[in-house]
Motif scaffolding. Structure first.
Motif, PDB file in Angstrom:
ATOM      1  N   HIS A   6       0.836  -1.212   0.000  1.00  0.00           N
ATOM      2  CA  HIS A   6       0.000   0.000   0.000  1.00  0.00           C
ATOM      3  C   HIS A   6       0.865   1.254   0.000  1.00  0.00           C
ATOM      4  CE1 HIS A   6      -4.077  -1.395   0.140  1.00  0.00           C
ATOM      5  NE2 HIS A   6      -3.864  -2.168   1.184  1.00  0.00           N
ATOM      6  N   GLY A   7       1.882   1.272   0.833  1.00  0.00           N
ATOM      7  CA  GLY A   7       2.775   2.430   0.881  1.00  0.00           C
ATOM      8  C   GLY A   7       3.519   2.644  -0.425  1.00  0.00           C
ATOM      9  N   LEU A   8       3.993   1.549  -1.019  1.00  0.00           N
ATOM     10  CA  LEU A   8       4.741   1.654  -2.278  1.00  0.00           C
ATOM     11  C   LEU A   8       3.851   2.084  -3.444  1.00  0.00           C
ATOM     12  CD1 LEU A   8       7.047  -1.483  -1.911  1.00  0.00           C
ATOM     13  CD2 LEU A   8       7.732   0.930  -1.779  1.00  0.00           C
ATOM     14  N   TRP A   9       2.643   1.520  -3.546  1.00  0.00           N
ATOM     15  CA  TRP A   9       1.735   1.921  -4.627  1.00  0.00           C
ATOM     16  C   TRP A   9       1.315   3.375  -4.473  1.00  0.00           C
ATOM     17  CZ3 TRP A   9       1.660  -0.217  -9.041  1.00  0.00           C
ATOM     18  CH2 TRP A   9       1.764  -1.596  -9.201  1.00  0.00           C
ATOM     19  N   ALA A  10       1.019   3.795  -3.244  1.00  0.00           N
ATOM     20  CA  ALA A  10       0.613   5.184  -3.018  1.00  0.00           C
ATOM     21  C   ALA A  10       1.739   6.140  -3.390  1.00  0.00           C
ATOM     22  CB  ALA A  10       0.191   5.376  -1.560  1.00  0.00           C
ATOM     23  N   THR A  11       2.963   5.802  -3.005  1.00  0.00           N
ATOM     24  CA  THR A  11       4.102   6.652  -3.327  1.00  0.00           C
ATOM     25  C   THR A  11       4.325   6.721  -4.839  1.00  0.00           C
ATOM     26  OG1 THR A  11       5.113   6.122  -1.203  1.00  0.00           O
ATOM     27  CG2 THR A  11       6.557   7.051  -2.890  1.00  0.00           C
ATOM     28  N   ALA A  12       4.233   5.585  -5.509  1.00  0.00           N
ATOM     29  CA  ALA A  12       4.391   5.576  -6.971  1.00  0.00           C
ATOM     30  C   ALA A  12       3.322   6.447  -7.629  1.00  0.00           C
ATOM     31  CB  ALA A  12       4.317   4.145  -7.505  1.00  0.00           C
ATOM     32  N   ALA A  13       2.089   6.344  -7.144  1.00  0.00           N
ATOM     33  CA  ALA A  13       1.018   7.180  -7.693  1.00  0.00           C
ATOM     34  C   ALA A  13       1.300   8.658  -7.427  1.00  0.00           C
ATOM     35  CB  ALA A  13      -0.326   6.774  -7.093  1.00  0.00           C
ATOM     36  N   GLY A  14       1.824   8.954  -6.244  1.00  0.00           N
ATOM     37  CA  GLY A  14       2.173  10.335  -5.916  1.00  0.00           C
ATOM     38  C   GLY A  14       3.268  10.879  -6.815  1.00  0.00           C
ATOM     39  N   ILE A  15       4.266  10.054  -7.111  1.00  0.00           N
ATOM     40  CA  ILE A  15       5.343  10.474  -8.014  1.00  0.00           C
ATOM     41  C   ILE A  15       4.770  10.769  -9.396  1.00  0.00           C
ATOM     42  CG2 ILE A  15       7.430   9.702  -9.220  1.00  0.00           C
ATOM     43  CD1 ILE A  15       8.089   8.067  -6.639  1.00  0.00           C
ATOM     44  N   GLY A  16       3.889   9.884  -9.873  1.00  0.00           N
ATOM     45  CA  GLY A  16       3.259  10.108 -11.168  1.00  0.00           C
ATOM     46  C   GLY A  16       2.395  11.355 -11.181  1.00  0.00           C
ATOM     47  N   ALA A  17       1.649  11.567 -10.103  1.00  0.00           N
ATOM     48  CA  ALA A  17       0.762  12.738 -10.025  1.00  0.00           C
ATOM     49  C   ALA A  17       1.559  14.032  -9.969  1.00  0.00           C
ATOM     50  CB  ALA A  17      -0.144  12.620  -8.801  1.00  0.00           C
ATOM     51  N   ARG A  18       2.726  14.006  -9.362  1.00  0.00           N
ATOM     52  CA  ARG A  18       3.578  15.206  -9.296  1.00  0.00           C
ATOM     53  C   ARG A  18       3.881  15.753 -10.686  1.00  0.00           C
ATOM     54  NH1 ARG A  18       8.621  14.383  -5.146  1.00  0.00           N
ATOM     55  NH2 ARG A  18       7.661  15.434  -3.379  1.00  0.00           N
ATOM     56  N   ARG A  19       4.001  14.868 -11.647  1.00  0.00           N
ATOM     57  CA  ARG A  19       4.341  15.286 -13.007  1.00  0.00           C
ATOM     58  C   ARG A  19       3.136  15.895 -13.736  1.00  0.00           C
ATOM     59  NH1 ARG A  19       9.212  12.919 -13.438  1.00  0.00           N
ATOM     60  NH2 ARG A  19       9.527  10.885 -12.509  1.00  0.00           N
ATOM     61  N   LYS A  20       1.942  15.643 -13.231  1.00  0.00           N
ATOM     62  CA  LYS A  20       0.732  16.045 -13.950  1.00  0.00           C
ATOM     63  C   LYS A  20       0.027  17.264 -13.362  1.00  0.00           C
ATOM     64  CE  LYS A  20       0.915  12.545 -16.756  1.00  0.00           C
ATOM     65  NZ  LYS A  20       1.341  12.767 -18.110  1.00  0.00           N
ATOM     66  N   VAL A  21       0.258  17.552 -12.094  1.00  0.00           N
ATOM     67  CA  VAL A  21      -0.481  18.647 -11.460  1.00  0.00           C
ATOM     68  C   VAL A  21       0.468  19.766 -11.053  1.00  0.00           C
ATOM     69  CG1 VAL A  21      -2.306  17.127 -10.618  1.00  0.00           C
ATOM     70  CG2 VAL A  21      -0.375  17.620  -9.152  1.00  0.00           C
ATOM     71  N   LYS A  22      -0.080  20.931 -10.897  1.00  0.00           N
ATOM     72  CA  LYS A  22       0.729  22.102 -10.520  1.00  0.00           C
ATOM     73  C   LYS A  22       0.864  22.234  -9.005  1.00  0.00           C
ATOM     74  CE  LYS A  22       1.038  23.606 -14.750  1.00  0.00           C
ATOM     75  NZ  LYS A  22       2.139  23.102 -15.496  1.00  0.00           N
ATOM     76  N   GLN A  23       0.048  21.516  -8.258  1.00  0.00           N
ATOM     77  CA  GLN A  23       0.044  21.606  -6.801  1.00  0.00           C
ATOM     78  C   GLN A  23       1.138  20.727  -6.206  1.00  0.00           C
ATOM     79  OE1 GLN A  23      -3.872  21.095  -5.112  1.00  0.00           O
ATOM     80  NE2 GLN A  23      -3.025  20.247  -3.227  1.00  0.00           N
ATOM     81  N   ARG A  24       1.744  21.190  -5.129  1.00  0.00           N
ATOM     82  CA  ARG A  24       2.780  20.414  -4.440  1.00  0.00           C
ATOM     83  C   ARG A  24       2.176  19.147  -3.845  1.00  0.00           C
ATOM     84  NH1 ARG A  24       5.768  22.226   1.080  1.00  0.00           N
ATOM     85  NH2 ARG A  24       7.137  20.432   1.228  1.00  0.00           N
ATOM     86  N   ILE A  25       2.851  18.016  -4.022  1.00  0.00           N
ATOM     87  CA  ILE A  25       2.420  16.745  -3.456  1.00  0.00           C
ATOM     88  C   ILE A  25       3.572  16.196  -2.620  1.00  0.00           C
ATOM     89  CG2 ILE A  25       1.695  14.387  -3.940  1.00  0.00           C
ATOM     90  CD1 ILE A  25       0.489  15.393  -6.553  1.00  0.00           C
ATOM     91  N   ARG A  26       3.333  16.038  -1.335  1.00  0.00           N
ATOM     92  CA  ARG A  26       4.360  15.521  -0.418  1.00  0.00           C
ATOM     93  C   ARG A  26       4.229  14.006  -0.346  1.00  0.00           C
ATOM     94  NH1 ARG A  26       2.281  20.371   2.890  1.00  0.00           N
ATOM     95  NH2 ARG A  26       0.525  18.982   2.690  1.00  0.00           N
ATOM     96  N   LEU A  27       5.255  13.317  -0.832  1.00  0.00           N
ATOM     97  CA  LEU A  27       5.196  11.863  -0.961  1.00  0.00           C
ATOM     98  C   LEU A  27       5.082  11.152   0.379  1.00  0.00           C
ATOM     99  CD1 LEU A  27       7.750  11.282  -3.844  1.00  0.00           C
ATOM    100  CD2 LEU A  27       5.257  11.429  -3.963  1.00  0.00           C
ATOM    101  N   GLY A  28       5.717  11.668   1.408  1.00  0.00           N
ATOM    102  CA  GLY A  28       5.602  11.052   2.731  1.00  0.00           C
ATOM    103  C   GLY A  28       4.171  11.018   3.216  1.00  0.00           C
ATOM    104  N   TRP A  29       3.442  12.102   2.956  1.00  0.00           N
ATOM    105  CA  TRP A  29       2.037  12.156   3.343  1.00  0.00           C
ATOM    106  C   TRP A  29       1.191  11.230   2.468  1.00  0.00           C
ATOM    107  CZ3 TRP A  29       0.373  13.713   7.790  1.00  0.00           C
ATOM    108  CH2 TRP A  29       1.113  14.635   8.520  1.00  0.00           C
ATOM    109  N   VAL A  30       1.511  11.132   1.193  1.00  0.00           N
ATOM    110  CA  VAL A  30       0.781  10.210   0.316  1.00  0.00           C
ATOM    111  C   VAL A  30       0.956   8.781   0.824  1.00  0.00           C
ATOM    112  CG1 VAL A  30       0.575   9.264  -2.019  1.00  0.00           C
ATOM    113  CG2 VAL A  30       1.012  11.699  -1.713  1.00  0.00           C
ATOM    114  N   ALA A  31       2.203   8.423   1.158  1.00  0.00           N
ATOM    115  CA  ALA A  31       2.474   7.076   1.667  1.00  0.00           C
ATOM    116  C   ALA A  31       1.736   6.840   2.985  1.00  0.00           C
ATOM    117  CB  ALA A  31       3.979   6.875   1.844  1.00  0.00           C
ATOM    118  N   LEU A  32       1.763   7.824   3.870  1.00  0.00           N
ATOM    119  CA  LEU A  32       1.062   7.673   5.156  1.00  0.00           C
ATOM    120  C   LEU A  32      -0.429   7.459   4.945  1.00  0.00           C
ATOM    121  CD1 LEU A  32       1.083   7.694   8.248  1.00  0.00           C
ATOM    122  CD2 LEU A  32       0.713  10.166   8.126  1.00  0.00           C
ATOM    123  N   TRP A  33      -1.055   8.281   4.097  1.00  0.00           N
ATOM    124  CA  TRP A  33      -2.471   8.090   3.820  1.00  0.00           C
ATOM    125  C   TRP A  33      -2.731   6.740   3.160  1.00  0.00           C
ATOM    126  CZ3 TRP A  33      -6.299  10.434   6.059  1.00  0.00           C
ATOM    127  CH2 TRP A  33      -6.122  11.714   6.561  1.00  0.00           C
TER     128      TRP A  33
END
Length: 184
Positions: A6-33
């Protein structure tokens, strides 16, 4: 699915989303959620079972009928694995922050993954409390599925790494000002 996945998939999705959106995405928080729905439900029962095993009160870490019962955990499990609960919380935080809390999408991904990788007593009632509808999915601990899951994770992280090498992203704080001086 297991908590590490779950943590790894969420982080990978967060990394991918970082490239697509203008808003800051904190990967540690994505993994925690991404792991929080399971942590909230299983941390106390796991800690008690580990303590009972280490103290000699139980000969196994698995539920054996002795010791405390954690009936409350099932209600909490349904709550943390509900798309309805997620939507209400996501919407409330969005209203408070006045921007979408993209890191919380790790929680949504957790629910989606678990809908298809749980069955029986762990089948996710993803519309709880509105409905108890669920899907009997593949058991995530099935050996062939574990191999597929971790192979897919390795492939995704390899692709993210290759993409990073080929198209390095420059963090905003290092972008050049019009005068040619670095910011930040």
């Amino acid at each position: 699915m297991d908590i590490v996945s779950h943590g790894l998939w969420a982080t990978a999705a967060g990394i991918g989303a970082r490239r697509k959106v203008k808003q800051r995405i904190r990967l540690g928080w994505v993994a925690l959620w991404g792991v929080l729905p399971d942590l909230v439900v299983f941390t106390i029962p796991a800690a008690v079972r580990i303590w009972r095993y280490l103290s000699g009160a139980s000969k196994t870490l698995l539920p054996d009928g002795s010791g405390p019962h954690f009936d409350w955990a099932w209600g909490l499990y349904n709550c943390t694995h509900s798309a309805v609960t997620f939507a209400v919380c996501f919407g409330a935080v969005w209203l408070l922050l006045r921007k979408p809390p993209l890191e919380m999408l790790g929680w949504a991904l957790h629910i989606v993954i678990d809908v298809f990788t749980h069955r029986g007593m762990f089948a996710v009632k993803f519309l709880w409390p509105v409905s108890s509808v669920h899907i009997d999915g593949i058991r995530w601990e099935t050996p062939w599925f574990l191999v597929v899951n971790y192979t897919a994770l390795a492939g995704v992280y390899l692709l993210l790494w290759i993409y990073r090498i080929r198209k390095p992203s420059v963090p905003e704080r290092w972008e050049r000002h019009p005068e040619g001086t670095a910011s930040g």
